[in-house]
Enzyme design. Sequence first.
Site, short mmCIF file in Angstrom:
data_model
loop_
_atom_site.label_atom_id
_atom_site.label_comp_id
_atom_site.label_asym_id
_atom_site.label_seq_id
_atom_site.Cartn_x
_atom_site.Cartn_y
_atom_site.Cartn_z
N SER A 1 14.55 -0.37 -6.86
CA SER A 1 12.99 -0.31 -6.65
C SER A 1 12.48 -1.14 -6.92
CB SER A 1 12.23 0.96 -5.88
OG SER A 1 13.31 1.18 -4.58
N LYS B 1 1.39 0.75 -7.92
CA LYS B 1 2.24 0.36 -6.87
C LYS B 1 1.53 1.47 -6.35
CE LYS B 1 6.72 1.31 -5.08
NZ LYS B 1 8.30 1.86 -5.47
N SER C 1 11.85 -1.67 -3.18
CA SER C 1 10.30 -0.96 -2.53
C SER C 1 9.34 -1.81 -3.01
CB SER C 1 10.46 0.77 -2.05
OG SER C 1 10.75 1.09 -3.51
#
Lengths: 488, 95
Positions: free
Chosen positions: A174, A75, A150
């Site tokens: 997330s 990420k 997210s």
Amino acid sequence: MTAENGIRSLVARRAAGEISAAEIAAHYLERIERHDGDLNTLISVCAERARAQAEAVDAGTAADGPLAGLPLIHKDIFCTEGVKTSCGSRMLDNFIAPYDATAVARLAAAGAVTLGKANMDEFAMGSSNETSYYGPVRNPWNRDYVPGGSSGGSAAAVAAGLAPAATGTDTGGSIRQPAALCGVTGIKPTYGRVSRYGMIAFASSLDQGGCFARSAEDCAHVLGAMAGFDARDSTCVERDVPDYAAALDGNIRGLRIGLPKQYFADGLEAGSRAAIDKAIAELEGLGAEPVEIELPHTDLAVSTYYVIAPAEASSNLARYDGVRYGHRCADPVDLDDLYSRSRAEGFGREVQRRIMVGAYVLSAGYYDAYYVKAQQTRRLIADDFTRAFADVDLIAGPVTQAPAFRLGEKLDDPVSMYLNDVYTLPASLAGLPGMSVPAGFVEGLPVGLQLLAPWFEEGRLLNAAHAFQQATDWHTRRPPGYESQETP
Amino acid sequence: MSLTDDQVRNVARLARLGLDDARIAEHAGELSNIIDVFESLAQVDTDGVEPMAHPLDLTARLRPDEAVPVTTRDAFQAIAPAVADGVYLVPKVIE
């Protein structure tokens, strides 16, 4: 069920010389090249770095760890030395991280190869991946739908087979929510289990790193390499990390699984409810014992979280001042102009909104009514879990009220977006470990089963998910169009 | 409750966010909708409940008080928007 195609088998095949790390990396880079144009899961592709890392593994000059040659996507919230680390924001579009996050360094030391950096909601603020400066990620199961957020880029990339695994972070859901919406397995460990050093801060009392993969067994391999004490994160817990993968025996006989009444209330969409009920019946068939429980303060989680997380964010994001790194406005006339214009230009709409909410709830006259009050209701929510876990070993329920929604559907209505997080926020506020496990489909879109365990019982969580995946094949389903030649 | 335009300006000033004045009313509406969600907290009896700042009741870990060489200055300054002679540049602060 996926053992033959999983991480263990890939690493073993490389160790046995059946395939090289360079071939494995090339395979996934080729898939990224072919598919990512449609999905937008990656902000940066690190092709050269990946080739060099893989060649070093093959040449025996890199660490020969438990994940030697395994390609991963990080990420874009994890600092990666020499690589742009944007956090999905214009603010950090020019930020080349000068060091590795501990999670990145630990995975590299285990032999993993970095393929790229995953798209995400800006500063991890969002549940749909639509707040990214780099454009929305699309859900591989249906590209008109959101992947969740997210960590939506990470989840969608694993779902489309662009990498065997990816890292993510979970502040209010997330990891679990995009895992559910993309039909992959995701784990958010206990707060403090994975170092936050080099993980760009959103809400420091909530942020926790974790991972996505095809199966619980694969997650066990990746989490085992990521987790562990780090003196550079003052909230990282000094506690041994068990060998999660070795401990998977798939036996959940006699395990007491709590079903929170509040997670099966009116808001839960009927198709999702049916999938979750079926998954729980499956767990019961494997010898687990479902028990109805109460988490009476569940309905306070949304308001509690959306006070605390923005408050912490407004403080954390004060560091973006246009002075030391990140976006700086052109020709500032004075210091105030430098700050306020750099921040107005660098932050997107949702981030600005949350910073203002945070500044408001922390401001004189409102601090006690909102911020202190939310810290008190946070304790009530955490105490619900302490009481529940006195009687049950795990908790199970839905991750979301419904499967993925359409791109754009909720973007202009932040409150409706926030209310979506009702089943993932309580465990985040309490700091508990949680997972999302693929558990079926509603009209072609995946449904995730949420499992929660007591603090530091990631092993129990992974084993229950593993048992479920030995008996079901939801986690082996692939989105149409992405299934061919998935494994190298 | 509704935030006034002046409250929004004040919050934006506290947060050092230069908002476009034409959009203050829009921000006020959005923030008011969000803050309305928090009103449910006021109904909860929290008398005697200790505020929870952190999920684990940890005590801060102390490190040995030893000087450690810092070797990252050049690398950190290399990514700064404006530096000269090893210092970060900002607009003139003192006239």
